[in-house]
Design a protein around this motif. Structure first.
Motif, PDB file in Angstrom:
ATOM      1  N   ARG A 155       0.821  -1.216   0.000  1.00 43.77           N
ATOM      2  CA  ARG A 155       0.000   0.000   0.000  1.00 43.77           C
ATOM      3  C   ARG A 155       0.848   1.255   0.000  1.00 43.77           C
ATOM      4  O   ARG A 155       2.009   1.260   0.429  1.00 43.77           O
ATOM      5  CB  ARG A 155      -1.021  -0.003   1.127  1.00 43.77           C
ATOM      6  CG  ARG A 155      -0.696  -0.252   2.584  1.00 43.77           C
ATOM      7  CD  ARG A 155       0.468   0.221   3.183  1.00 43.77           C
ATOM      8  NE  ARG A 155       0.329   0.341   4.629  1.00 43.77           N
ATOM      9  CZ  ARG A 155       0.905   1.296   5.363  1.00 43.77           C
ATOM     10  NH1 ARG A 155       1.687   2.173   4.802  1.00 43.77           N
ATOM     11  NH2 ARG A 155       0.766   1.328   6.657  1.00 43.77           N
ATOM     12  N   ARG A 160      -4.148   4.425  -0.247  1.00 44.99           N
ATOM     13  CA  ARG A 160      -5.072   4.784   0.839  1.00 44.99           C
ATOM     14  C   ARG A 160      -4.849   6.250   1.206  1.00 44.99           C
ATOM     15  O   ARG A 160      -3.713   6.638   1.502  1.00 44.99           O
ATOM     16  CB  ARG A 160      -4.810   3.870   2.038  1.00 44.99           C
ATOM     17  CG  ARG A 160      -5.810   4.078   3.155  1.00 44.99           C
ATOM     18  CD  ARG A 160      -5.756   2.974   4.176  1.00 44.99           C
ATOM     19  NE  ARG A 160      -4.558   3.004   4.988  1.00 44.99           N
ATOM     20  CZ  ARG A 160      -3.812   1.932   5.286  1.00 44.99           C
ATOM     21  NH1 ARG A 160      -4.118   0.754   4.804  1.00 44.99           N
ATOM     22  NH2 ARG A 160      -2.749   2.063   6.042  1.00 44.99           N
ATOM     23  N   TYR A 180     -11.510   3.915   0.487  1.00 38.02           N
ATOM     24  CA  TYR A 180     -10.057   4.031   0.597  1.00 38.02           C
ATOM     25  C   TYR A 180      -9.599   5.368   1.167  1.00 38.02           C
ATOM     26  O   TYR A 180      -8.430   5.730   1.031  1.00 38.02           O
ATOM     27  CB  TYR A 180      -9.411   3.777  -0.771  1.00 38.02           C
ATOM     28  CG  TYR A 180      -9.583   2.341  -1.210  1.00 38.02           C
ATOM     29  CD1 TYR A 180      -8.691   1.358  -0.810  1.00 38.02           C
ATOM     30  CD2 TYR A 180     -10.669   1.954  -1.989  1.00 38.02           C
ATOM     31  CE1 TYR A 180      -8.862   0.039  -1.192  1.00 38.02           C
ATOM     32  CE2 TYR A 180     -10.857   0.640  -2.376  1.00 38.02           C
ATOM     33  CZ  TYR A 180      -9.941  -0.313  -1.970  1.00 38.02           C
ATOM     34  OH  TYR A 180     -10.117  -1.625  -2.346  1.00 38.02           O
ATOM     35  N   ILE A 214      -3.387  -6.240   3.624  1.00 39.73           N
ATOM     36  CA  ILE A 214      -2.027  -5.844   3.241  1.00 39.73           C
ATOM     37  C   ILE A 214      -1.042  -6.898   3.763  1.00 39.73           C
ATOM     38  O   ILE A 214      -1.081  -7.274   4.937  1.00 39.73           O
ATOM     39  CB  ILE A 214      -1.698  -4.456   3.848  1.00 39.73           C
ATOM     40  CG1 ILE A 214      -2.681  -3.388   3.334  1.00 39.73           C
ATOM     41  CG2 ILE A 214      -0.240  -4.069   3.592  1.00 39.73           C
ATOM     42  CD1 ILE A 214      -2.726  -3.211   1.835  1.00 39.73           C
TER      43      ILE A 214
END
Ligand code: GLU
Length: 292
Positions: free
Chosen positions: A19, A53, A94, A219
Motif C-alpha cells: 500500500r 489509501r 479508501y 495488506i
C-alpha cells in the motif's frame, strides 16, 4: 523466504498486497517519492497488488487539495495502483475519513478486552511529563507517565470526550525482523509508553486506524519510512490485542536535505509538485532522492 512472509502468503491466497498511505497534509516531497517508488517496485517484483489509501484521518490537518495533488503527483512519477479512492476496489472506502465505523468497532473490542483506558491529562500535563527517556528523540512522543492508568472506563457508550490509551506490557521486548533494516527490538514502557488509540475530539488515532486498515485491506507488506519504526511495535501490540495477522515490514532509509535534516512537508522547494513545475523529469526527481 522470510518466515513472516510465508505465513502471510498462506493468509492471503491472492499473494502480495502492498500500500501507499500518504496523508494529505502537505505536498509530497522527494522522500515520499522514493518510499512510494520502492513500494511500487516491491509490488511489481512480487507480481502483487498496490493499494492507495488516503490517510485523511485528521480533520484539522487534512486538505482535499493535497489529496488531489498526491494522486496527480504519484501518477506523474509513474506509480500505478489498482485499488484506491480514485478507482475503487473490494476493500473500500479508501479514504480514512470514511472508515470511522471500522475504527469504532476496533475501539469497542479493545475496550471489552481491557486493553485501553480513558486519559484526561491535558497537553500541559503531558508537556511537563516530557522528561527523560525519549528526550532528544524528535521522531517520537515522550513515554506517558501512566497518570490515568488506573482510571475506570465506566459505563460509557462511546470514546468521545477523552483520549484513550493502550496499556503497554511494561518490560516486554517487542521484536520484529524488518525486511530492509533487519532485527528490531523496543522495550515497552521504556522505549515507548501507553499510546493514543482515540483522540478527545472523537477521531481514531493514527496507530489504530493503520492497523485496522492494513488488516481490512489484507495488506501483506508495509513499505514506509524508517521514522515509523517505533510505530511498528505499537502497531504489533494492537494487532495482537485485536487477534489480527501482522503484515511484513520494509522500512526505507530517510532522505535528508543538504544539512542532514530529515525532509518534511515544510521543505516546499523539494516538493514533487514544485520540481515538476520547474520542468524536472520524473526520473530526475527520483534520482534526487537517491534512486535508483
Ligand atoms: N500516513 C502516514 C504518513 O504519511 C504513513 C502511515 C504508514 O505508512 O503507516 O506519514
Amino acid at each position: 523466504m522470510h518466515k513472516g512472509s510465508l505465513s502471510r502468503f498462506l493468509n492471503s491466497p491472492e499473494g502480495y498486497r502492498g500500500r501507499l498511505a500518504p496523508s494529505p497534509t502537505g505536498l509530497l516531497h522527494v522522500g515520499h517519492a522514493r518510499t512510494f517508488w520502492i513500494a511500487a517496485q516491491r509490488a511489481r517484483e512480487h507480481r502483487g497488488m498496490l493499494i492507495l489509501r488516503n490517510e485523511d484521518l485528521d480533520p484539522q490537518r487534512s486538505r482535499a487539495e493535497f489529496a488531489r495533488a498526491m494522486v496527480e503527483d504519484l501518477r506523474w512519477l509513474g506509480i500505478q495502483w489498482s485499488e484506491g479512492p480514485d478507482c475503487g476496489g473490494a476493500c473500500g472506502p479508501y479514504a480514512q475519513s470514511e472508515r470511522r465505523a471500522h475504527y469504532l468497532e476496533a475501539w469497542r473490542r479493545l475496550r471489552e478486552g481491557g486493553f485501553i483506558y480513558p486519559c484526561v491529562c491535558s497537553r500541559k500535563d503531558l508537556a511537563q511529563a516530557a522528561s527523560a527517556p525519549n528526550e532528544g528523540d524528535a521522531d517520537d512522543e515522550p513515554v506517558y507517565p501512566g497518570t490515568c492508568r488506573g482510571r475506570a472506563a465506566g459505563a460509557i457508550a462511546g470514546p468521545a470526550g477523552a483520549n484513550w490509551r493502550f496499556r503497554v506490557p511494561d518490560g516486554e521486548a517487542i521484536e520484529f525482523t524488518d525486511l530492509n533494516l533487519g532485527a528490531q527490538r523496543y522495550v515497552a514502557g521504556r522505549d515507548f509508553g501507553d499510546f493514543l488509540v482515540w483522540r478527545r475530539d472523537d477521531v481514531s488515532a493514527y496507530q489504530l486506524a493503520v492497523v485496522v486498515d492494513d488488516a481490512a485491506m489484507r495488506i501483506t507488506e508495509v513499505v514506509r519510512g524508517a521514522d515509523l519504526l517505533k510505530s511498528t511495535v505499537r502497531q504489533l501490540l494492537l494487532t495482537r490485542a485485536l487477534g489480527l495477522a501482522a503484515p511484513d515490514y520494509f522500512h526505507c532509509e530517510l532522505v535528508r536535505d543538504a544539512a542532514g535534516v530529515r525532509l518534511a512537508k515544510r521543505h516546499d522547494a523539494l516538493s514533487v509538485r514544485h520540481l515538476r513545475e520547474s520542468g524536472m523529469a520524473p526520473e530526475k526527481v527520483l534520482a534526487m532522492a537517491g534512486w535508483p
